[in-house]
Enzyme design. Structure first.
Site, PDB file in Angstrom:
ATOM      1  N   ASP A 151       0.863  -1.170   0.000  1.00  0.00           N
ATOM      2  CA  ASP A 151       0.000   0.000   0.000  1.00  0.00           C
ATOM      3  C   ASP A 151       0.908   1.231   0.000  1.00  0.00           C
ATOM      4  O   ASP A 151       2.110   1.133   0.289  1.00  0.00           O
ATOM      5  CB  ASP A 151      -0.882  -0.039   1.250  1.00  0.00           C
ATOM      6  CG  ASP A 151      -1.698   1.224   1.420  1.00  0.00           C
ATOM      7  OD1 ASP A 151      -2.324   1.657   0.443  1.00  0.00           O
ATOM      8  OD2 ASP A 151      -1.697   1.784   2.526  1.00  0.00           O
ATOM      9  N   GLU A 153      -0.294   5.096   0.892  1.00  0.00           N
ATOM     10  CA  GLU A 153      -0.602   6.067   1.946  1.00  0.00           C
ATOM     11  C   GLU A 153      -0.764   5.368   3.295  1.00  0.00           C
ATOM     12  O   GLU A 153      -1.541   4.432   3.438  1.00  0.00           O
ATOM     13  CB  GLU A 153      -1.872   6.836   1.596  1.00  0.00           C
ATOM     14  CG  GLU A 153      -1.704   7.739   0.386  1.00  0.00           C
ATOM     15  CD  GLU A 153      -2.963   8.521   0.073  1.00  0.00           C
ATOM     16  OE1 GLU A 153      -3.272   9.466   0.812  1.00  0.00           O
ATOM     17  OE2 GLU A 153      -3.637   8.170  -0.916  1.00  0.00           O
TER      18      GLU A 153
END
Length: 583
Positions: A151, A153
């Site tokens: 991922d 953020e």
């Protein structure tokens, strides 16, 4: 005895080693190599090793490599002694960390309680599958087939929406996927808030441009790239404002979404490229014979972590941690290094998960919008490796490449036979390939491409000893390749194919993920992926390839290729719609 064997792993690539032509042992030490890594050594260094074909080849160290053929097996993480179910195995609860009885007793008394005696496989709990005895027939190191998915953020970069909240003071923007698992609902809420406060896309971009990677994140990626040259960012964020973040991270390949912007510059909606794209991306690469380590921080990362062979949380909120205690948590990127490093180097097989069903290609054919580039390596980004070997040793048969011989298996057999007849061993070939530089303009081309299409996959039928040094010099783009084996005498024996027809299958899996593909190649073995792609481009092809496949546009250099790619992605050179495939 039928219930006894001798086992270790290569200390370079972690390949399983059993008695036979592939195990070389350095007497008096616990250092062992597979044949491939043994033949990379200088001749003087090779003389101190013995090929372990009989038990006696291990000398007085036989007991150190003794392994009872029980179903579950580990190694003491202090002395590397093999341990199996019984009084000698102590396992740290919930972790891939094990001790023999001697080193368990050496612990301070207050630490011994963290371990359990593995007197039954039940003690291993959910980690049981990680301790199944490796298969003697396993040919390829687990490390070779690993892909890491992250991922963005909250995992590698700060949350863009929280940064916007901090600048604007809008309280409602504090809500993220850690609080609201329904992403569609969250984005509608955000769009309404932005319009209410007169905030446009350009304002969001100004905020994102100032964001820096989380502490240690960039260094972590630099550490990981040489170990796993397949790093993929899977993010639900949006390309329209997130490009500065991708730049900060060095432009790894990124799978993301896109925004809908109105005429006044307001964000009015979003387009998910593919529903549950993170999980589906993991499943696609598993079908390409990769084992995936997935790392995230929030609820929207859980599906990919469950699909992956290993999931790791980093900086999760308390609600995420409580909801998913099954995943180990890294407290920072240094801790993440340790956790991933242990997975890559542990003497435990990374068990592949069952493959998910592949949906028909027709399911995404009408909705593909985001571009992705797949390209060959030899002749496009780097020199033809076998021509370099031919120039070094003067072997006439090595002048034949895939531009003349489309049957790659036949071609590799010709090469192996020619090398053996001239007494050229695998390590000598590897030395030549390590000295190869990339082609002029290749690095500049990839740097130019990153902000245009931040998703480039290098796919080569060649082997890692060629592909990985080239990838290193090109800045570690995504590299998909095969592997080569040496025989007991050090001669190239055979090519180990990671997945049959990998170029074609890679294009198809990426299309299942709702990407439109531009395939760049130069030889006969690139044609299948070019035919499957939305647009195929030939780069400096031979006359034979050009004559056989006149339907593909040909370019003579990187500048012409840039112009062609810009024409395609801008819509001016719109490719014909591909016929739906259902396989």
């Amino acid at each position: 005895m039928d219930d006894i064997t001798y086992f270790c792993r290569c200390d370079e690539c972690r390949t399983s080693l059993f008695r036979g032509e592939n195990w070389f042992h350095k007497p008096g030490t616990n250092f062992d190599l597979c044949a491939k890594d043994f033949w990379k050594l200088a001749e003087a260094e090779r003389k101190v090793y013995v090929n372990v074909r009989e038990t006696s080849d291990l000398g007085k160290q036989q007991e150190e490599y003794l392994l009872e053929l029980k179903q579950y097996f580990g190694r003491c993480d202090k002395c590397r002694k093999g341990v199996f179910v019984g009084n000698d195995w102590y396992h740290k609860k919930g972790q891939l960390f094990d001790l023999c009885c001697t080193h368990w007793r050496a612990l301070p008394e207050n630490q011994r309680g963290d371990y359990a005696n593995v007197n039954s496989s039940i003690v291993l709990g959910d980690l049981k599958a990680q301790y199944i005895l490796p298969d003697e027939d396993m040919q390829v190191s687990e490390r070779d087939s690993i892909m890491c998915a992250f991922d963005v953020e909250g995992t590698l970069m700060p949350e863009a929406w929280l940064a916007l909240q901090k600048k604007t003071g809008i309280e409602g923007l504090k809500r993220t996927t850690a609080h609201e698992p329904d992403y569609d609902k969250l984005m509608k809420y955000r769009c309404d808030l932005l319009r209410e406060h007169n905030i446009k896309l350009k304002d969001m971009l100004e905020v994102v441009k100032d964001l820096k990677p989380l502490e240690g994140a960039r260094e972590f990626l630099e550490w990981l790239k040489p170990l796993v040259p397949r790093i993929l960012l899977l993010t639900d964020t949006f390309e329209e404002y997130a490009m500065p973040m991708f730049e900060q991270l060095g432009y790894p390949s990124v799978f993301c979404n896109s925004l809908i912007i109105d005429a006044d510059g307001f964000i009015v909606g979003h387009r998910l490229r593919l529903k549950d794209q993170k999980r589906k991306a993991v499943e696609s690469f598993q079908r390409l014979n990769f084992r995936v380590i997935a790392v995230g921080d929030s609820f929207n990362d859980i599906s990919m972590m469950k699909a992956a062979e290993h999931g790791i949380l980093i900086y999760p909120s308390e609600s995420v941690r409580k909801a998913h205690p099954e995943f180990p948590c890294a407290k920072d990127h240094y801790d993440l290094r340790i956790k991933i490093g242990r997975l890559l180097s542990a003497n435990k097989q990374i068990i592949p998960r069952p493959l998910a069903f592949a949906p028909p290609l027709s399911a995404t054919e009408s909705s593909r919008t985001m571009w992705l580039i797949c390209c060959n390596v030899a002749g496009f980004l780097a020199p033809e490796p076998w021509l370099a070997v031919q120039a070094k040793f003067g072997i006439e048969e090595l002048k034949v490449t895939t531009s003349q011989e489309p049957d790659y298996a036949k071609l590799m057999a010709i090469r192996a036979s020619a090398l053996r007849s001239h007494g050229i061993k695998l390590w000598e070939i590897v030395d030549v390939m390590n000295e190869l530089d990339v082609l002029p303009g290749a690095t500049d081309f990839l740097e130019w491409l990153k902000p245009i299409v931040p998703r480039t996959f290098m796919i080569t039928d060649g082997f890692e000893e060629y592909a990985l040094p080239v990838g290193d010099k090109l800045g570690h783009p995504m590299v998909l390749c095969n592997y080569v084996e040496a025989d007991k005498d050090g001669y190239m024996n055979k090519l180990v194919t990671r997945v049959k027809d990998q170029k074609l299958k890679t294009v198809e899996e990426l299309q299942r993920l709702n990407f439109r593909i531009i395939s760049v190649g130069s030889s006969f073995n690139d044609v299948a992926m070019m035919k499957a792609a939305e647009q195929g481009i030939l780069y400096r092809p031979s006359a034979a390839v050009t004559k056989e496949y006149p339907e593909f546009p040909a370019v003579a250099n990187h500048e012409e290729l840039k112009a062609k790619i810009l024409e395609i992605v801008s819509g001016k050179g719109e490719p014909a719609t591909k016929r739906a495939k259902t396989r």
